[in-house]
Design an enzyme around this catalytic site. Structure first.
Site, mmCIF file in Angstrom:
data_model
loop_
_atom_site.group_PDB
_atom_site.id
_atom_site.type_symbol
_atom_site.label_atom_id
_atom_site.label_comp_id
_atom_site.label_asym_id
_atom_site.label_seq_id
_atom_site.Cartn_x
_atom_site.Cartn_y
_atom_site.Cartn_z
ATOM 1 N N HIS A 306 0.980 -1.102 -0.007
ATOM 2 C CA HIS A 306 0.064 -0.162 -0.029
ATOM 3 C C HIS A 306 0.937 1.244 0.036
ATOM 4 O O HIS A 306 1.946 1.173 0.719
ATOM 5 C CB HIS A 306 -1.046 -0.073 1.032
ATOM 6 C CG HIS A 306 -2.052 1.085 1.032
ATOM 7 N ND1 HIS A 306 -1.831 2.311 1.322
ATOM 8 C CD2 HIS A 306 -3.202 0.800 0.625
ATOM 9 C CE1 HIS A 306 -2.960 2.884 1.212
ATOM 10 N NE2 HIS A 306 -3.750 1.930 0.758
ATOM 11 N N ASP A 363 -8.012 -5.030 -0.013
ATOM 12 C CA ASP A 363 -8.377 -6.129 -1.203
ATOM 13 C C ASP A 363 -8.171 -7.413 -1.001
ATOM 14 O O ASP A 363 -8.779 -8.400 -1.726
ATOM 15 C CB ASP A 363 -7.962 -5.566 -2.694
ATOM 16 C CG ASP A 363 -8.448 -4.025 -2.905
ATOM 17 O OD1 ASP A 363 -9.643 -3.906 -2.637
ATOM 18 O OD2 ASP A 363 -7.756 -3.316 -3.213
HETATM 19 N N1 ACO Z 1 4.301 -7.380 -4.913
HETATM 20 C C1 ACO Z 1 5.559 -7.370 -4.870
HETATM 21 N N2 ACO Z 1 6.132 -6.351 -5.106
HETATM 22 C C2 ACO Z 1 5.647 -5.079 -4.631
HETATM 23 C C3 ACO Z 1 4.389 -5.284 -4.325
HETATM 24 C C4 ACO Z 1 3.541 -6.284 -4.654
HETATM 25 N N3 ACO Z 1 2.331 -6.123 -4.456
HETATM 26 N N4 ACO Z 1 3.970 -3.931 -4.196
HETATM 27 C C5 ACO Z 1 5.131 -3.113 -3.932
HETATM 28 N N5 ACO Z 1 6.027 -3.992 -4.243
HETATM 29 C C6 ACO Z 1 7.748 -3.592 -4.391
HETATM 30 C C7 ACO Z 1 8.066 -2.978 -5.617
HETATM 31 O O1 ACO Z 1 8.305 -3.758 -6.675
HETATM 32 C C8 ACO Z 1 9.112 -1.902 -5.313
HETATM 33 O O2 ACO Z 1 10.321 -2.778 -4.863
HETATM 34 P P1 ACO Z 1 11.702 -2.286 -5.337
HETATM 35 O O3 ACO Z 1 11.648 -0.778 -4.153
HETATM 36 O O4 ACO Z 1 12.727 -3.464 -4.854
HETATM 37 O O5 ACO Z 1 11.812 -1.646 -6.647
HETATM 38 C C9 ACO Z 1 8.770 -1.597 -3.878
HETATM 39 O O6 ACO Z 1 7.970 -2.779 -3.396
HETATM 40 C C10 ACO Z 1 7.923 -0.347 -3.684
HETATM 41 O O7 ACO Z 1 6.886 -0.401 -4.801
HETATM 42 P P2 ACO Z 1 6.087 1.013 -5.320
HETATM 43 O O8 ACO Z 1 5.234 0.549 -6.325
HETATM 44 O O9 ACO Z 1 6.899 1.971 -5.402
HETATM 45 O O10 ACO Z 1 5.336 1.192 -3.855
HETATM 46 P P3 ACO Z 1 4.005 1.949 -3.502
HETATM 47 O O11 ACO Z 1 4.028 2.200 -2.203
HETATM 48 O O12 ACO Z 1 3.774 3.089 -4.399
HETATM 49 O O13 ACO Z 1 2.990 0.962 -4.080
HETATM 50 C C11 ACO Z 1 1.059 -0.386 -4.703
HETATM 51 C C12 ACO Z 1 1.635 0.884 -3.701
HETATM 52 C C13 ACO Z 1 0.762 0.215 -5.868
HETATM 53 C C14 ACO Z 1 -0.496 -0.747 -4.087
HETATM 54 C C15 ACO Z 1 1.612 -1.536 -4.826
HETATM 55 O O14 ACO Z 1 1.996 -2.181 -3.311
HETATM 56 C C16 ACO Z 1 0.955 -2.776 -5.479
HETATM 57 O O15 ACO Z 1 1.192 -2.466 -6.949
HETATM 58 N N6 ACO Z 1 0.163 -3.720 -4.890
HETATM 59 C C17 ACO Z 1 -0.512 -4.705 -5.787
HETATM 60 C C18 ACO Z 1 -1.830 -4.044 -6.016
HETATM 61 C C19 ACO Z 1 -2.725 -3.807 -5.106
HETATM 62 O O16 ACO Z 1 -2.850 -4.660 -4.147
HETATM 63 N N7 ACO Z 1 -3.465 -2.733 -4.976
HETATM 64 C C20 ACO Z 1 -4.522 -2.216 -4.130
HETATM 65 C C21 ACO Z 1 -4.000 -1.133 -3.145
HETATM 66 S S1 ACO Z 1 -5.269 -0.744 -1.923
HETATM 67 C C22 ACO Z 1 -6.250 0.073 -2.697
HETATM 68 O O17 ACO Z 1 -6.119 0.835 -3.460
HETATM 69 C C23 ACO Z 1 -7.476 0.103 -2.283
#
Ligand code: ACO
Length: 429
Positions: A306, A363
């Protein structure tokens, strides 16, 4: 004494005011930065940018706290209803009994949609995604109820809020019925907001729908948990589009489009598809975890991570409890719940997920709850949208009343070509 921070640029010192929120959170006020220094800030994704001051929702991502108007989400999920929570978000206080009755009557009075809207539904391609349909239908509502910009008295604005809250729920159920080729079921003044929705979705002349109070409660909680989440992507979209002083229907329609994305509200559908994929591949989550950790693979573990929560999302805990409760009541085992639990257990011990502070978000379990209620997969994000409406509405209301409000217009750092001359087509190599 007001706090300030000092910024030194090429030997010149500038004082920046420090703004402190009611929970001690601090921010640098850079609103005069460009005027004074010629510089802007660069913050892709706005993760460090406060776009407004707000008194609606407080969240602390490190501690896993979420409160609406100061009230912890756990207390609202336990004791409130979705309608009462919507009132709280929009009006800043819990309603008295009289206010709640009046609000419920308004929702009931405005729950029908214009019959001409049925023609719109009929003409969408059969395979159109319900989120695209919902976003278009909400924008179309403006054509049927154009009063808002002309009349701005409080009563008219409240009627517009009630219209949206009530009609979006009716439209969502209508779209489902029409996708089945069935006659639509109208809302009834005899049922509560949530019960009405379930009845409109599932009642049929050949199989009358029996309301189950636990499923109604599960839906209440699902919608309460989704009702607001401060400046998330879709809410920011509502505020940004609304900042152009567009009508509320258009601003909400923009929010619905933003919510559709799989990284945002679309994740609840993506989680179920992922869990089903694990099930279809024999039930072992390990290959999916490996894929999620592989930097060359764009796959992410859906329902994990998140932008703000760097610990367990408090909504996910409540959702998990609801999930177990209704499956127990239905004396049903959902193999996808077992897979979700296994996946969570493995991921929470894996150094990659620990180091990246990746925990289940709202979710992760919500899709299983939706499945238990009988909601079809492609309606999951629509369910989220209905739940998020009070948040979008209250944030829009706050924004239009904010004396500091401006047209949203971020800047950029240009990294393209320097000035160059136009080359006639015959001279281009
Ligand atoms: N699986 C694997 N790796 C992940 C995940 C994940 N679900 N989420 C983040 N990471 C990793 C990224 O690859 C990145 O790794 P790195 O730093 O080694 O390159 C690091 O964690 C940070 O990722 P960002 O995308 O910069 O983090 P952010 O906090 O912006 O991402 C997000 C948040 C978009 C929700 C992300 O965690 C994600 O894509 N999750 C899966 C989709 C999801 O479940 N979305 C629902 C969110 S809740 C809502 O909107 C109601």
């Amino acid at each position: 004494m007001a706090k300030t921070a000092k910024l030194v640029i090429e030997g010149q010192t500038y004082d920046l005011p420090v703004v402190t929120g009611s929970q001690g959170e601090m921010a640098l006020d850079i609103s005069t930065l460009r005027k004074r220094t010629g510089l802007i800030t660069l913050d892709p994704g706005y993760a460090n940018t406060g776009s407004c001051e707000s008194s609606i929702t407080f969240m602390n991502g490190e501690k896993g706290i979420l409160r609406y108007r100061g009230i912890p989400i756990e207390q609202l999920a336990e004791n409130s209803t979705f309608v009462e929570t919507a009132y709280l978000l929009i009006n800043a206080e819990l309603p008295t009994r009289k206010e709640l009755t009046r609000f419920s009557i308004m929702l009931n009075d405005h729950s029908l949609v214009h019959e001409d809207m049925l023609a719109f539904f009929e003409n969408f391609p059969k395979r159109a995604h319900p989120m695209g349909i919902l976003s278009s239908m909400v924008n179309s509502l403006r054509a049927f109820y154009p009063e808002l910009p002309e009349r701005t008295d409080e009563e008219e604005i409240n009627i517009t809020f009630a219209r949206l809250l009530s009609k979006v729920r009716t439209l969502a159920a209508m779209s489902y019925k029409m996708s089945l080729g069935h006659k639509v079921v109208y809302p009834s003044h005899k049922m509560s907001y949530c019960a009405n929705f379930l009845n409109m979705m599932f009642d049929s002349p050949v199989r009358p729908y029996k309301l189950d109070k636990d499923l109604v409660k599960a839906l209440e909680v699902f919608w309460i948990l989704h009702a607001d989440h401060e400046q998330n992507c879709s809410t920011a979209a509502v505020r940004l589009v609304g900042s152009a002083r567009v009508n509320l229907f258009a601003a909400i329609s923009a929010g619905i489009s933003a919510l559709w994305g799989p990284l945002h509200g679309g994740a609840n559908q993506a989680v179920l598809e992922m869990l089903q994929g694990i099930y279809d591949n024999g039930g072992d989550p390990a290959p999916f975890i490996r894929k999620a950790k592989d930097k060359k693979d764009p796959f992410r573990l859906m329902g994990f991570g998140h932008s703000v929560y760097k610990t367990y999302d408090p909504r996910a805990r409540i959702m998990e409890k609801i999930c177990k409760k209704i499956l127990k009541k239905q004396k049903r085992k959902d193999p996808l719940l077992d897979i979700a639990k296994k996946l969570e257990e493995v991921a929470l011990k894996d150094p990659y997920f620990v180091d990246h502070s990746l925990y289940p978000n709202v979710d992760f379990y919500s899709g299983i709850v939706m499945r238990a209620i009988g909601i079809p997969l492609d309606m999951f994000t629509v369910m989220f949208a209905i739940g998020r409406l009070p948040g979008w509405i209250s944030q829009w209301k706050e924004s239009i009343g904010d004396p500091k409000w401006k047209l949203h217009r971020p800047r950029q750092i240009y990294i393209g070509s320097k000035e160059r001359n136009f080359v006639p087509i015959e001279d281009r190599g």
